[in-house]
Design a protein around this motif. Structure first.
Motif, PDB file in Angstrom:
ATOM      1  N   LEU A 132       8.000  -6.807   0.995  1.00  0.00           N
ATOM      2  CA  LEU A 132       6.902  -5.907   1.347  1.00  0.00           C
ATOM      3  C   LEU A 132       5.614  -6.686   1.601  1.00  0.00           C
ATOM      4  CD1 LEU A 132       5.831  -3.068   1.724  1.00  0.00           C
ATOM      5  CD2 LEU A 132       5.351  -2.976  -0.714  1.00  0.00           C
ATOM      6  N   SER A 133       5.392  -7.733   0.831  1.00  0.00           N
ATOM      7  CA  SER A 133       4.199  -8.551   1.014  1.00  0.00           C
ATOM      8  C   SER A 133       4.148  -9.148   2.423  1.00  0.00           C
ATOM      9  CB  SER A 133       4.153  -9.666  -0.031  1.00  0.00           C
ATOM     10  OG  SER A 133       3.038 -10.503   0.167  1.00  0.00           O
ATOM     11  N   ILE A 134       5.292  -9.619   2.897  1.00  0.00           N
ATOM     12  CA  ILE A 134       5.354 -10.189   4.253  1.00  0.00           C
ATOM     13  C   ILE A 134       5.066  -9.102   5.294  1.00  0.00           C
ATOM     14  CG2 ILE A 134       6.862 -11.276   5.974  1.00  0.00           C
ATOM     15  CD1 ILE A 134       8.352 -12.596   3.634  1.00  0.00           C
ATOM     16  N   LEU A 135       5.673  -7.935   5.114  1.00  0.00           N
ATOM     17  CA  LEU A 135       5.457  -6.838   6.059  1.00  0.00           C
ATOM     18  C   LEU A 135       4.006  -6.372   6.037  1.00  0.00           C
ATOM     19  CD1 LEU A 135       8.674  -4.727   5.393  1.00  0.00           C
ATOM     20  CD2 LEU A 135       8.162  -6.097   7.422  1.00  0.00           C
ATOM     21  N   SER A 136       3.443  -6.322   4.842  1.00  0.00           N
ATOM     22  CA  SER A 136       2.061  -5.876   4.691  1.00  0.00           C
ATOM     23  C   SER A 136       1.088  -6.810   5.399  1.00  0.00           C
ATOM     24  CB  SER A 136       1.707  -5.781   3.202  1.00  0.00           C
ATOM     25  OG  SER A 136       0.348  -5.477   3.020  1.00  0.00           O
ATOM     26  N   GLN A 137       1.338  -8.104   5.290  1.00  0.00           N
ATOM     27  CA  GLN A 137       0.456  -9.093   5.908  1.00  0.00           C
ATOM     28  C   GLN A 137       0.561  -9.120   7.428  1.00  0.00           C
ATOM     29  OE1 GLN A 137       0.834 -13.021   4.027  1.00  0.00           O
ATOM     30  NE2 GLN A 137       1.385 -12.000   2.127  1.00  0.00           N
ATOM     31  N   SER A 138       1.642  -8.576   7.957  1.00  0.00           N
ATOM     32  CA  SER A 138       1.851  -8.641   9.403  1.00  0.00           C
ATOM     33  C   SER A 138       0.894  -7.749  10.182  1.00  0.00           C
ATOM     34  CB  SER A 138       3.289  -8.230   9.734  1.00  0.00           C
ATOM     35  OG  SER A 138       3.458  -6.825   9.618  1.00  0.00           O
ATOM     36  N   ALA A 139       0.482  -6.627   9.570  1.00  0.00           N
ATOM     37  CA  ALA A 139      -0.374  -5.644  10.252  1.00  0.00           C
ATOM     38  C   ALA A 139       0.251  -5.201  11.577  1.00  0.00           C
ATOM     39  CB  ALA A 139      -1.768  -6.207  10.491  1.00  0.00           C
ATOM     40  N   SER A 140       1.570  -5.258  11.630  1.00  0.00           N
ATOM     41  CA  SER A 140       2.285  -4.886  12.854  1.00  0.00           C
ATOM     42  C   SER A 140       2.459  -3.366  12.934  1.00  0.00           C
ATOM     43  CB  SER A 140       3.661  -5.556  12.879  1.00  0.00           C
ATOM     44  OG  SER A 140       4.455  -5.038  13.918  1.00  0.00           O
ATOM     45  N   PRO A 141       2.182  -2.765  14.094  1.00  0.00           N
ATOM     46  CA  PRO A 141       2.380  -1.314  14.254  1.00  0.00           C
ATOM     47  C   PRO A 141       3.808  -0.874  13.938  1.00  0.00           C
ATOM     48  CG  PRO A 141       1.139  -2.200  16.107  1.00  0.00           C
ATOM     49  CD  PRO A 141       1.617  -3.382  15.311  1.00  0.00           C
ATOM     50  N   SER A 142       4.757  -1.790  14.098  1.00  0.00           N
ATOM     51  CA  SER A 142       6.157  -1.433  13.845  1.00  0.00           C
ATOM     52  C   SER A 142       6.446  -1.204  12.362  1.00  0.00           C
ATOM     53  CB  SER A 142       7.094  -2.516  14.392  1.00  0.00           C
ATOM     54  OG  SER A 142       6.885  -3.750  13.726  1.00  0.00           O
ATOM     55  N   THR A 143       5.518  -1.593  11.491  1.00  0.00           N
ATOM     56  CA  THR A 143       5.714  -1.380  10.042  1.00  0.00           C
ATOM     57  C   THR A 143       5.042  -0.091   9.558  1.00  0.00           C
ATOM     58  OG1 THR A 143       3.715  -2.632   9.431  1.00  0.00           O
ATOM     59  CG2 THR A 143       5.765  -3.876   9.666  1.00  0.00           C
ATOM     60  N   LEU A 144       4.400   0.632  10.463  1.00  0.00           N
ATOM     61  CA  LEU A 144       3.635   1.821  10.067  1.00  0.00           C
ATOM     62  C   LEU A 144       4.482   2.819   9.278  1.00  0.00           C
ATOM     63  CD1 LEU A 144       0.985   3.456  10.235  1.00  0.00           C
ATOM     64  CD2 LEU A 144       1.806   4.388  12.401  1.00  0.00           C
ATOM     65  N   ASP A 145       5.677   3.128   9.786  1.00  0.00           N
ATOM     66  CA  ASP A 145       6.508   4.149   9.143  1.00  0.00           C
ATOM     67  C   ASP A 145       7.001   3.707   7.767  1.00  0.00           C
ATOM     68  OD1 ASP A 145       6.157   5.796  11.286  1.00  0.00           O
ATOM     69  OD2 ASP A 145       8.078   5.316  12.234  1.00  0.00           O
ATOM     70  N   ILE A 146       7.490   2.483   7.668  1.00  0.00           N
ATOM     71  CA  ILE A 146       8.045   2.021   6.392  1.00  0.00           C
ATOM     72  C   ILE A 146       6.956   1.888   5.331  1.00  0.00           C
ATOM     73  CG2 ILE A 146       7.915  -0.431   7.071  1.00  0.00           C
ATOM     74  CD1 ILE A 146      10.615   1.141   4.812  1.00  0.00           C
ATOM     75  N   LEU A 147       5.779   1.396   5.718  1.00  0.00           N
ATOM     76  CA  LEU A 147       4.677   1.271   4.752  1.00  0.00           C
ATOM     77  C   LEU A 147       4.181   2.643   4.306  1.00  0.00           C
ATOM     78  CD1 LEU A 147       2.597  -1.688   6.267  1.00  0.00           C
ATOM     79  CD2 LEU A 147       4.282  -1.756   4.427  1.00  0.00           C
ATOM     80  N   THR A 148       4.107   3.574   5.248  1.00  0.00           N
ATOM     81  CA  THR A 148       3.678   4.933   4.905  1.00  0.00           C
ATOM     82  C   THR A 148       4.654   5.587   3.939  1.00  0.00           C
ATOM     83  OG1 THR A 148       2.644   5.188   7.078  1.00  0.00           O
ATOM     84  CG2 THR A 148       3.090   7.203   5.853  1.00  0.00           C
ATOM     85  N   GLU A 149       5.926   5.383   4.191  1.00  0.00           N
ATOM     86  CA  GLU A 149       6.956   5.957   3.325  1.00  0.00           C
ATOM     87  C   GLU A 149       6.832   5.430   1.901  1.00  0.00           C
ATOM     88  OE1 GLU A 149      11.834   5.974   2.920  1.00  0.00           O
ATOM     89  OE2 GLU A 149      10.912   5.494   4.860  1.00  0.00           O
ATOM     90  N   ILE A 150       6.594   4.140   1.762  1.00  0.00           N
ATOM     91  CA  ILE A 150       6.486   3.538   0.429  1.00  0.00           C
ATOM     92  C   ILE A 150       5.246   4.052  -0.301  1.00  0.00           C
ATOM     93  CG2 ILE A 150       6.069   1.360  -0.793  1.00  0.00           C
ATOM     94  CD1 ILE A 150       7.946   0.050   1.232  1.00  0.00           C
ATOM     95  N   VAL A 151       4.132   4.157   0.405  1.00  0.00           N
ATOM     96  CA  VAL A 151       2.902   4.671  -0.214  1.00  0.00           C
ATOM     97  C   VAL A 151       3.142   6.059  -0.804  1.00  0.00           C
ATOM     98  CG1 VAL A 151       0.561   5.497   0.269  1.00  0.00           C
ATOM     99  CG2 VAL A 151       1.321   3.302   1.194  1.00  0.00           C
ATOM    100  N   GLN A 152       3.962   6.850  -0.135  1.00  0.00           N
ATOM    101  CA  GLN A 152       4.174   8.244  -0.556  1.00  0.00           C
ATOM    102  C   GLN A 152       5.276   8.399  -1.608  1.00  0.00           C
ATOM    103  OE1 GLN A 152       3.408  11.238   2.921  1.00  0.00           O
ATOM    104  NE2 GLN A 152       4.499   9.498   3.806  1.00  0.00           N
ATOM    105  N   GLN A 153       6.056   7.342  -1.838  1.00  0.00           N
ATOM    106  CA  GLN A 153       7.168   7.439  -2.788  1.00  0.00           C
ATOM    107  C   GLN A 153       6.663   7.313  -4.225  1.00  0.00           C
ATOM    108  OE1 GLN A 153      10.322   8.211  -2.225  1.00  0.00           O
ATOM    109  NE2 GLN A 153       9.934   8.406  -0.032  1.00  0.00           N
ATOM    110  N   GLN A 154       6.692   8.404  -4.957  1.00  0.00           N
ATOM    111  CA  GLN A 154       6.171   8.396  -6.321  1.00  0.00           C
ATOM    112  C   GLN A 154       7.038   7.576  -7.272  1.00  0.00           C
ATOM    113  OE1 GLN A 154       5.142  12.290  -7.783  1.00  0.00           O
ATOM    114  NE2 GLN A 154       4.245  12.930  -5.848  1.00  0.00           N
ATOM    115  N   GLN A 155       8.308   7.382  -6.923  1.00  0.00           N
ATOM    116  CA  GLN A 155       9.173   6.602  -7.806  1.00  0.00           C
ATOM    117  C   GLN A 155       8.944   5.106  -7.666  1.00  0.00           C
ATOM    118  OE1 GLN A 155      10.233   8.447  -5.267  1.00  0.00           O
ATOM    119  NE2 GLN A 155      12.017   7.565  -4.211  1.00  0.00           N
ATOM    120  N   GLU A 156       8.230   4.694  -6.624  1.00  0.00           N
ATOM    121  CA  GLU A 156       7.902   3.281  -6.464  1.00  0.00           C
ATOM    122  C   GLU A 156       6.802   2.892  -7.454  1.00  0.00           C
ATOM    123  OE1 GLU A 156       9.521   1.269  -4.749  1.00  0.00           O
ATOM    124  OE2 GLU A 156      10.313   2.204  -2.927  1.00  0.00           O
TER     125      GLU A 156
END
Length: 232
Positions: free
Chosen positions: A31-55
């Motif tokens: 996730l750290s690598i994906l987060s640092q990329s600031a790539s638009p292609s990671t928008l959905d996966i990062l949004t999903e993780i932010v919303q996951q209360q079990q994370e």
């Protein structure tokens, strides 16, 4: 690892891997690598993780950091949606609010509504967002005045930062009280310098000794403004 090491072409694979990986440490590094990329292609996966209360909260914060790195309109729309989600913790929502103000994505009405929340974190974030707007809005003045009178120092600090960009003659008596409190003195001087008044002259003069360049400049400008008024 870093994005430079693995290459941008690896982002889709890493996103897919993150969805299936169960080891916490590997997930965190991926996730750290994906987060640092600031790539638009990671928008959905990062949004999903932010919303996951079990994370874990740390993982959600890392995903949020990645979203905040994105500047595309789609990312801002996503951040607006997240800031309004009651499913997110107040801490995460509070992180979003000032950033949205910086992007001109919050109206004064929205800021006022957030400040009327029952949660202190959201109240303070709303005050912080005023400082990010960069331009004064008369409708926000009562909110700043209430913040300056708060018994909570974090709230008062946020209100002081707001008062610097939201100059208010009505705030002067409150600022004159706060300027006597050591931890609030510098910001109080800076806020007072935005509304030049002859009866605050001693405060401006003391501000010229500040180590903060912005405060020294503000006090000097206030003194020049008073001199010009006398000259007219």
């Amino acid at each position: 690892s870093s994005l430079a090491t693995v290459g941008p072409d690896a982002i889709p694979l890493l996103s897919q891997h993150l969805e299936t990986e169960t080891d916490p440490l590997i997930r965190e590094k991926t996730l750290s690598i994906l987060s640092q990329s600031a790539s638009p292609s990671t928008l959905d996966i990062l949004t999903e993780i932010v919303q996951q209360q079990q994370e874990s909260l740390d993982l959600r914060k890392e995903a949020l950091t990645g979203l905040l790195r994105m500047t595309a309109p789609e990312a801002t729309e996503t951040l607006i949606h997240l800031s309004q989600s009651k499913q997110l913790t107040p801490e995460i929502r509070a992180t979003l609010i000032p950033e949205l103000a910086s992007r001109n994505a919050l109206t004064p009405c929205k800021i006022i509504a957030l400040n009327e929340s029952d949660n202190p974190l959201l109240q303070n974030a709303a005050l912080e967002s005023i400082a990010r707007l960069g331009t004064p809005h008369p409708s926000l003045e009562p909110m700043v005045l209430r913040g300056l009178q708060s018994g909570n120092e974090t709230t008062r600090l946020a209100a002081l930062r707001a008062a610097i960009v939201q100059p208010s003659h009505a705030a002067i008596p409150l600022l004159m009280k706060l300027v006597t409190i050591p931890s609030l003195r510098e910001l109080s001087i800076h806020a007072l310098a935005q509304v030049p008044r002859a009866d605050v002259l001693d405060v401006y003069l003391s501000g010229l000794d500040s180590a903060n360049l912005e405060i020294r400049r503000g006090c000097l400008n206030a003194l020049k403004s008073l001199r010009d008024e006398i000259s007219v």
